[in-house]
Design an enzyme around this catalytic site. Sequence first.
Site, PDB file in Angstrom:
ATOM      1  N   ASP A  93       0.891  -1.054  -0.272  1.00 14.14           N
ATOM      2  CA  ASP A  93      -0.086  -0.087   0.353  1.00 14.14           C
ATOM      3  C   ASP A  93       0.360   1.357  -0.215  1.00 14.14           C
ATOM      4  O   ASP A  93       2.186   0.789   0.260  1.00 14.14           O
ATOM      5  CB  ASP A  93      -0.646   0.001   1.403  1.00 14.14           C
ATOM      6  CG  ASP A  93      -0.078   0.274   2.267  1.00 14.14           C
ATOM      7  OD1 ASP A  93       1.248   0.492   2.772  1.00 14.14           O
ATOM      8  OD2 ASP A  93      -0.819  -0.281   3.000  1.00 14.14           O
ATOM      9  N   SER A  94       0.464   2.502   0.045  1.00 14.67           N
ATOM     10  CA  SER A  94       1.215   3.507  -0.298  1.00 14.67           C
ATOM     11  C   SER A  94       1.347   4.174   0.696  1.00 14.67           C
ATOM     12  O   SER A  94       2.090   5.039   1.122  1.00 14.67           O
ATOM     13  CB  SER A  94      -0.173   4.234  -1.733  1.00 14.67           C
ATOM     14  OG  SER A  94      -1.134   5.040  -0.483  1.00 14.67           O
ATOM     15  N   GLY A  95       0.763   3.871   2.355  1.00 13.52           N
ATOM     16  CA  GLY A  95       1.437   4.995   3.298  1.00 13.52           C
ATOM     17  C   GLY A  95      -0.095   5.538   3.994  1.00 13.52           C
ATOM     18  O   GLY A  95      -0.080   6.242   4.930  1.00 13.52           O
ATOM     19  N   GLY A  96      -0.394   5.944   2.707  1.00 12.78           N
ATOM     20  CA  GLY A  96      -1.504   6.991   2.845  1.00 12.78           C
ATOM     21  C   GLY A  96      -2.154   6.722   4.284  1.00 12.78           C
ATOM     22  O   GLY A  96      -2.842   8.107   4.768  1.00 12.78           O
ATOM     23  N   PHE A  97      -2.924   5.709   4.313  1.00 16.63           N
ATOM     24  CA  PHE A  97      -4.158   5.384   5.163  1.00 16.63           C
ATOM     25  C   PHE A  97      -3.251   5.468   6.814  1.00 16.63           C
ATOM     26  O   PHE A  97      -4.416   5.693   7.727  1.00 16.63           O
ATOM     27  CB  PHE A  97      -5.532   3.936   4.854  1.00 16.63           C
ATOM     28  CG  PHE A  97      -5.552   3.469   5.649  1.00 16.63           C
ATOM     29  CD1 PHE A  97      -6.733   4.481   5.582  1.00 16.63           C
ATOM     30  CD2 PHE A  97      -5.420   2.843   6.563  1.00 16.63           C
ATOM     31  CE1 PHE A  97      -7.453   3.585   6.757  1.00 16.63           C
ATOM     32  CE2 PHE A  97      -5.937   2.025   7.714  1.00 16.63           C
ATOM     33  CZ  PHE A  97      -7.494   3.483   7.936  1.00 16.63           C
ATOM     34  N   ASP A 147      -2.640   8.130  -2.139  1.00 14.22           N
ATOM     35  CA  ASP A 147      -3.388   9.308  -2.235  1.00 14.22           C
ATOM     36  C   ASP A 147      -4.111   9.698  -0.718  1.00 14.22           C
ATOM     37  O   ASP A 147      -3.506   9.032   0.507  1.00 14.22           O
ATOM     38  CB  ASP A 147      -5.058   8.358  -2.792  1.00 14.22           C
ATOM     39  CG  ASP A 147      -5.149   6.748  -1.545  1.00 14.22           C
ATOM     40  OD1 ASP A 147      -4.601   6.264  -0.584  1.00 14.22           O
ATOM     41  OD2 ASP A 147      -6.235   6.163  -1.647  1.00 14.22           O
ATOM     42  N   GLN A 190     -11.474   7.439  -5.199  1.00 14.65           N
ATOM     43  CA  GLN A 190     -12.236   8.183  -3.758  1.00 14.65           C
ATOM     44  C   GLN A 190     -13.411   8.808  -4.454  1.00 14.65           C
ATOM     45  O   GLN A 190     -13.860   8.498  -5.480  1.00 14.65           O
ATOM     46  CB  GLN A 190     -11.039   9.300  -3.476  1.00 14.65           C
ATOM     47  CG  GLN A 190      -9.700   8.591  -2.938  1.00 14.65           C
ATOM     48  CD  GLN A 190     -10.046   7.881  -1.201  1.00 14.65           C
ATOM     49  OE1 GLN A 190     -11.333   7.708  -0.729  1.00 14.65           O
ATOM     50  NE2 GLN A 190      -9.404   7.248  -1.160  1.00 14.65           N
ATOM     51  N   GLY A 217     -11.115   4.088   0.328  1.00 14.76           N
ATOM     52  CA  GLY A 217     -12.259   5.105   1.031  1.00 14.76           C
ATOM     53  C   GLY A 217     -13.406   4.111   1.562  1.00 14.76           C
ATOM     54  O   GLY A 217     -14.237   4.862   2.296  1.00 14.76           O
ATOM     55  N   ASP A 267      -8.234  -6.811   0.987  1.00 19.92           N
ATOM     56  CA  ASP A 267      -7.218  -7.417   2.287  1.00 19.92           C
ATOM     57  C   ASP A 267      -7.447  -7.373   3.290  1.00 19.92           C
ATOM     58  O   ASP A 267      -8.392  -6.245   3.352  1.00 19.92           O
ATOM     59  CB  ASP A 267      -5.582  -6.863   1.654  1.00 19.92           C
ATOM     60  CG  ASP A 267      -6.017  -5.570   2.344  1.00 19.92           C
ATOM     61  OD1 ASP A 267      -5.918  -4.760   3.316  1.00 19.92           O
ATOM     62  OD2 ASP A 267      -6.780  -4.433   1.189  1.00 19.92           O
ATOM     63  N   CYS A 305     -12.689 -28.721   8.297  1.00 17.25           N
ATOM     64  CA  CYS A 305     -11.138 -27.712   7.837  1.00 17.25           C
ATOM     65  C   CYS A 305     -10.033 -28.537   7.491  1.00 17.25           C
ATOM     66  O   CYS A 305     -10.392 -29.392   7.885  1.00 17.25           O
ATOM     67  CB  CYS A 305     -11.662 -25.657   9.188  1.00 17.25           C
ATOM     68  SG  CYS A 305      -9.916 -25.586   8.725  1.00 17.25           S
ATOM     69  N   CYS A 307      -7.613 -27.435   7.521  1.00 18.74           N
ATOM     70  CA  CYS A 307      -6.100 -26.949   8.752  1.00 18.74           C
ATOM     71  C   CYS A 307      -5.104 -27.567   9.287  1.00 18.74           C
ATOM     72  O   CYS A 307      -6.524 -28.479  10.479  1.00 18.74           O
ATOM     73  CB  CYS A 307      -6.060 -25.401   8.616  1.00 18.74           C
ATOM     74  SG  CYS A 307      -7.062 -25.012  10.690  1.00 18.74           S
ATOM     75  N   CYS A 310      -7.420 -27.618  13.052  1.00 23.06           N
ATOM     76  CA  CYS A 310      -8.734 -28.687  13.288  1.00 23.06           C
ATOM     77  C   CYS A 310      -8.417 -30.448  13.105  1.00 23.06           C
ATOM     78  O   CYS A 310      -8.416 -30.963  13.646  1.00 23.06           O
ATOM     79  CB  CYS A 310      -9.431 -28.184  12.277  1.00 23.06           C
ATOM     80  SG  CYS A 310     -10.610 -26.509  12.165  1.00 23.06           S
ATOM     81  N   HIS A 336      -5.354 -21.636  10.964  1.00 23.22           N
ATOM     82  CA  HIS A 336      -7.316 -21.932  10.537  1.00 23.22           C
ATOM     83  C   HIS A 336      -8.139 -20.356   9.721  1.00 23.22           C
ATOM     84  O   HIS A 336      -8.335 -20.934   8.796  1.00 23.22           O
ATOM     85  CB  HIS A 336      -7.900 -22.324  12.041  1.00 23.22           C
ATOM     86  CG  HIS A 336      -9.851 -22.113  11.918  1.00 23.22           C
ATOM     87  ND1 HIS A 336     -10.419 -23.345  10.365  1.00 23.22           N
ATOM     88  CD2 HIS A 336     -10.731 -21.392  11.401  1.00 23.22           C
ATOM     89  CE1 HIS A 336     -11.193 -22.690  11.550  1.00 23.22           C
ATOM     90  NE2 HIS A 336     -11.365 -21.956  11.336  1.00 23.22           N
TER      91      HIS A 336
END
Length: 376
Positions: A93-97, A147, A190, A217, A267, A305, A307, A310, A336
């Site tokens: 990610d860009s770091g903006g958030f 952004d 946005q 956003g 994500d 499951c 994993c 489980c 899990h």
Amino acid sequence: MTNTFSFDLQNTDGKARTGVIHTPRGDIRTPAFMPVGTAATVKAMMPESVRETGADILLGNTYHLMLRPGAERIANLGGLHRFMNWDRPILTDSGGFQVMSLSELRKLTEKGVTFRSHIDGSKHFLSPETSMEIQRLLGSDIVMCFDECPALPADRTRLEESMRMSMRWAERSREAFGDRPGHALFGIQQGGLEEDLRAESAEALQNIGFDGYAVGGLAVGEGQQAMFDCLDFAPDQLPVDKPRYLMGVGKPDDIVGAVKRGIDMMDCVLPSRSGRTGQLFTRQGVVNIKNARHADDPRPLDEACRCPACRNYSRAYLHHVFRAQEMISGMLLTWHNLTYFQDIMQGMRDAIAAGTFAEWEAAFHAGRAQGDIEPL
């Protein structure tokens, strides 16, 4: 293997889509869920284990990595893939958030953002140009343009100004990114929940031209229904032949609702964070392993499951290690949750390809509505 970045849309069912993003480091099957490796690690997991859950791509955080251990240091050590021992695609990610949500005393101007680190209070500056340079040093396969993401609810004037500045920043990001064969740059739409502002943003981004487009956003406090209402139009405003990425989403039913509305990538820290706090996602809904009802239960958490938590351990054991704050607890429970999230993605990919997405979705919601198995 390919030396270029491309997207191959293979099937649609309603608005739901399945396809493959081709990158020099391997293919990404869509819809894709990207586990979050904030500080060059998916917490409590080995990279091999993350791959075993079915993840094709991880997300790294520009903000966290620039502060610690530093992008130059990672570059000197061979780049982020080698540094964290993950040889498949990485999106940063860009770091903006994070600048907006974590930093103390930030100052926002047209040029960029000056902020103090949440770790030690040191002063830093992020702009479209510095964000592109940091992501280049990290060596990520998919780079996000810089952004600004205003928290919702926000008034329309604020959303309008913020979106237009983000579009100017997108243009600067594109320019600073330059020509990097095999690496992709995604633009970020946005405009809050406003259809006309989202349309203006989408048009501005397409005029600049990106390898993929994110819906930014959302999942910032507006609630699921408002998010879905926005997703009823936002993805349709973006190009059909490029990947569409919904940032920071989400819970299992958020993910299914987003894919149903035309989203290809997502994500979220939820599966790993919830694993560490004893909240588990299963086909029958959410299970809280710290509850006393599990203390003597020899049954698996979810018998369908695959994993290790489980397959090899009882609810009683998982309850015990969580209560005792043993390290293996975070490992097994995260494994899990990540497996469950990847199984949802595989289920949707198969259903879209078969043209049975509506039936799959109905079964998914019905299973989760059942609630957990009866206590012994």
